[in-house]
Design an enzyme around this catalytic site. Sequence first.
Site, PDB file in Angstrom:
ATOM      1  N   GLY A  40       0.869  -1.166   0.000  1.00 44.39           N
ATOM      2  CA  GLY A  40       0.000   0.000   0.000  1.00 44.39           C
ATOM      3  C   GLY A  40       0.902   1.212   0.000  1.00 44.39           C
ATOM      4  O   GLY A  40       1.898   1.248   0.742  1.00 44.39           O
ATOM      5  N   TYR A 111      -6.093  -5.099  -9.143  1.00 44.79           N
ATOM      6  CA  TYR A 111      -6.645  -4.805  -7.827  1.00 44.79           C
ATOM      7  C   TYR A 111      -7.935  -5.586  -7.586  1.00 44.79           C
ATOM      8  O   TYR A 111      -8.756  -5.763  -8.478  1.00 44.79           O
ATOM      9  CB  TYR A 111      -6.981  -3.318  -7.705  1.00 44.79           C
ATOM     10  CG  TYR A 111      -5.799  -2.388  -7.747  1.00 44.79           C
ATOM     11  CD1 TYR A 111      -4.837  -2.415  -6.740  1.00 44.79           C
ATOM     12  CD2 TYR A 111      -5.650  -1.467  -8.777  1.00 44.79           C
ATOM     13  CE1 TYR A 111      -3.755  -1.551  -6.765  1.00 44.79           C
ATOM     14  CE2 TYR A 111      -4.575  -0.598  -8.816  1.00 44.79           C
ATOM     15  CZ  TYR A 111      -3.623  -0.640  -7.805  1.00 44.79           C
ATOM     16  OH  TYR A 111      -2.565   0.208  -7.842  1.00 44.79           O
ATOM     17  N   TYR A 112      -8.128  -5.994  -6.334  1.00 47.23           N
ATOM     18  CA  TYR A 112      -9.388  -6.564  -5.858  1.00 47.23           C
ATOM     19  C   TYR A 112      -9.706  -5.847  -4.538  1.00 47.23           C
ATOM     20  O   TYR A 112      -9.451  -6.362  -3.450  1.00 47.23           O
ATOM     21  CB  TYR A 112      -9.264  -8.079  -5.673  1.00 47.23           C
ATOM     22  CG  TYR A 112      -8.949  -8.783  -6.966  1.00 47.23           C
ATOM     23  CD1 TYR A 112      -9.970  -9.268  -7.772  1.00 47.23           C
ATOM     24  CD2 TYR A 112      -7.631  -8.916  -7.408  1.00 47.23           C
ATOM     25  CE1 TYR A 112      -9.682  -9.896  -8.993  1.00 47.23           C
ATOM     26  CE2 TYR A 112      -7.340  -9.522  -8.617  1.00 47.23           C
ATOM     27  CZ  TYR A 112      -8.365 -10.014  -9.397  1.00 47.23           C
ATOM     28  OH  TYR A 112      -8.082 -10.623 -10.606  1.00 47.23           O
ATOM     29  N   ARG A 113     -10.221  -4.628  -4.683  1.00 42.29           N
ATOM     30  CA  ARG A 113     -10.428  -3.798  -3.498  1.00 42.29           C
ATOM     31  C   ARG A 113     -11.811  -3.158  -3.441  1.00 42.29           C
ATOM     32  O   ARG A 113     -12.102  -2.444  -2.479  1.00 42.29           O
ATOM     33  CB  ARG A 113      -9.331  -2.736  -3.413  1.00 42.29           C
ATOM     34  CG  ARG A 113      -9.232  -1.824  -4.605  1.00 42.29           C
ATOM     35  CD  ARG A 113      -7.866  -1.159  -4.761  1.00 42.29           C
ATOM     36  NE  ARG A 113      -7.376  -0.433  -3.624  1.00 42.29           N
ATOM     37  CZ  ARG A 113      -6.196   0.217  -3.615  1.00 42.29           C
ATOM     38  NH1 ARG A 113      -5.424   0.207  -4.690  1.00 42.29           N
ATOM     39  NH2 ARG A 113      -5.798   0.860  -2.542  1.00 42.29           N
ATOM     40  N   ARG A 175      -3.813   6.537  -9.958  1.00 45.99           N
ATOM     41  CA  ARG A 175      -4.040   5.144 -10.360  1.00 45.99           C
ATOM     42  C   ARG A 175      -5.187   5.103 -11.367  1.00 45.99           C
ATOM     43  O   ARG A 175      -6.354   5.259 -11.007  1.00 45.99           O
ATOM     44  CB  ARG A 175      -4.392   4.279  -9.141  1.00 45.99           C
ATOM     45  CG  ARG A 175      -3.270   4.155  -8.114  1.00 45.99           C
ATOM     46  CD  ARG A 175      -2.130   3.310  -8.675  1.00 45.99           C
ATOM     47  NE  ARG A 175      -1.110   3.047  -7.665  1.00 45.99           N
ATOM     48  CZ  ARG A 175      -0.046   3.800  -7.458  1.00 45.99           C
ATOM     49  NH1 ARG A 175       0.132   4.890  -8.212  1.00 45.99           N
ATOM     50  NH2 ARG A 175       0.839   3.482  -6.546  1.00 45.99           N
ATOM     51  N   ARG A 235      11.075  12.245 -11.659  1.00 48.87           N
ATOM     52  CA  ARG A 235      11.351  12.006 -13.072  1.00 48.87           C
ATOM     53  C   ARG A 235      11.913  10.610 -13.329  1.00 48.87           C
ATOM     54  O   ARG A 235      12.552  10.364 -14.346  1.00 48.87           O
ATOM     55  CB  ARG A 235      12.324  13.067 -13.594  1.00 48.87           C
ATOM     56  CG  ARG A 235      11.886  14.511 -13.320  1.00 48.87           C
ATOM     57  CD  ARG A 235      12.767  15.502 -14.049  1.00 48.87           C
ATOM     58  NE  ARG A 235      12.531  16.879 -13.620  1.00 48.87           N
ATOM     59  CZ  ARG A 235      11.519  17.628 -14.048  1.00 48.87           C
ATOM     60  NH1 ARG A 235      10.642  17.134 -14.905  1.00 48.87           N
ATOM     61  NH2 ARG A 235      11.375  18.876 -13.616  1.00 48.87           N
ATOM     62  N   GLY A 236      11.705   9.692 -12.411  1.00 46.24           N
ATOM     63  CA  GLY A 236      12.166   8.327 -12.608  1.00 46.24           C
ATOM     64  C   GLY A 236      13.671   8.241 -12.757  1.00 46.24           C
ATOM     65  O   GLY A 236      14.425   8.748 -11.933  1.00 46.24           O
ATOM     66  N   GLY A 265       8.480   5.106  -6.199  1.00 49.49           N
ATOM     67  CA  GLY A 265       7.957   6.424  -5.846  1.00 49.49           C
ATOM     68  C   GLY A 265       7.720   6.572  -4.357  1.00 49.49           C
ATOM     69  O   GLY A 265       7.990   7.631  -3.768  1.00 49.49           O
ATOM     70  N   ASP A 266       7.215   5.519  -3.717  1.00 51.62           N
ATOM     71  CA  ASP A 266       6.990   5.567  -2.274  1.00 51.62           C
ATOM     72  C   ASP A 266       8.323   5.652  -1.524  1.00 51.62           C
ATOM     73  O   ASP A 266       8.438   6.363  -0.519  1.00 51.62           O
ATOM     74  CB  ASP A 266       6.225   4.329  -1.818  1.00 51.62           C
ATOM     75  CG  ASP A 266       4.889   4.181  -2.518  1.00 51.62           C
ATOM     76  OD1 ASP A 266       4.283   5.214  -2.865  1.00 51.62           O
ATOM     77  OD2 ASP A 266       4.466   3.030  -2.740  1.00 51.62           O
TER      78      ASP A 266
END
Length: 324
Positions: A40, A111-113, A175, A235-236, A265-266
Amino acid sequence: MTTPDGRAPADVLTFGETMAAMRAHGALRLGGSLGLSVAGAESNVAIGLARLGHRVRWAGRVGADELGALVLRTLRAEGVDTDHAVTDDAGRPTGLLLTEPRLGTLTRVSYYRAGSAGSALSPADVLPALASGTRVLHLTGITPALSASAAESVLAAAATAREAGVTVCLDVNYRSRLWTTDCARTALRPLLDHTDLLIASEDELPLVLERSGADEAEAVRGIVAAGVAEVVVKRGARGATAFTADGASDRAARQVDAVDLVGAGDAFVAGYLSGLLDGADIPARLHRAVTTAAFAVATRGDWEGLPTRDELGLFDEPDGTTIR
């Protein structure tokens, strides 16, 4: 120092949905084994900060099931305070995601949310955690995409934190499988009024503006004009840039062999907030952020390879070094 409820204040409070994560070693349609972990965006950041020695609190909802127990157990084992986490009593399950490698470092996530415990998040779940005290409130654009009550929770927490003088950080973290760009813009734009630090990738910046089509310079000017003190653009592989009213600061990415880009990113956000909490200047914050991001892409998993504070210098060791 303790707050009125007797708790020590956190350095960072974050909240959102943490899911059970099933990771495939190949195409899902071919079957095979799956690895089980948790993931998450907000809890990835929380774990990254905890490993760097900061006091972190995570709030959210999990199902009254074994996967929910796994989420809470994992966060606690990583030193994250989960005292304000809620176990859902209405039969909603813990969310699930599946990841599969498809081409090199390209990964597909399913995803299954829908109808999950995390999607039932409400202001009553998160405002008490904020009342326990924190220096920084970290939010993402994922949580308001989950449901109307989750969106209400994000806005309420941002407004309450800003009024209390807490630094509010918003990572856009769009997302496309959760909502459209128009829906995202409608929900995220009001958050700018309560945001001190905005973090976004280059293509995410327009999502917090009233209209689309702005180039990066125009977008940053509009965001700063809205009262955001600091805008950081990820910018990766090309690094990152931080903008303030005084100008811009660039930092190149660390050069590593990429293994898994999920969670980078996190990891970047965790490193940047760590520098902020330590009182580092913007170039030093960017340096730490690209370093923690490099750990993420050089190892598999959303958060498993994130560094401890004493490991931050490992990239400065000569290639092939063995530490004995």
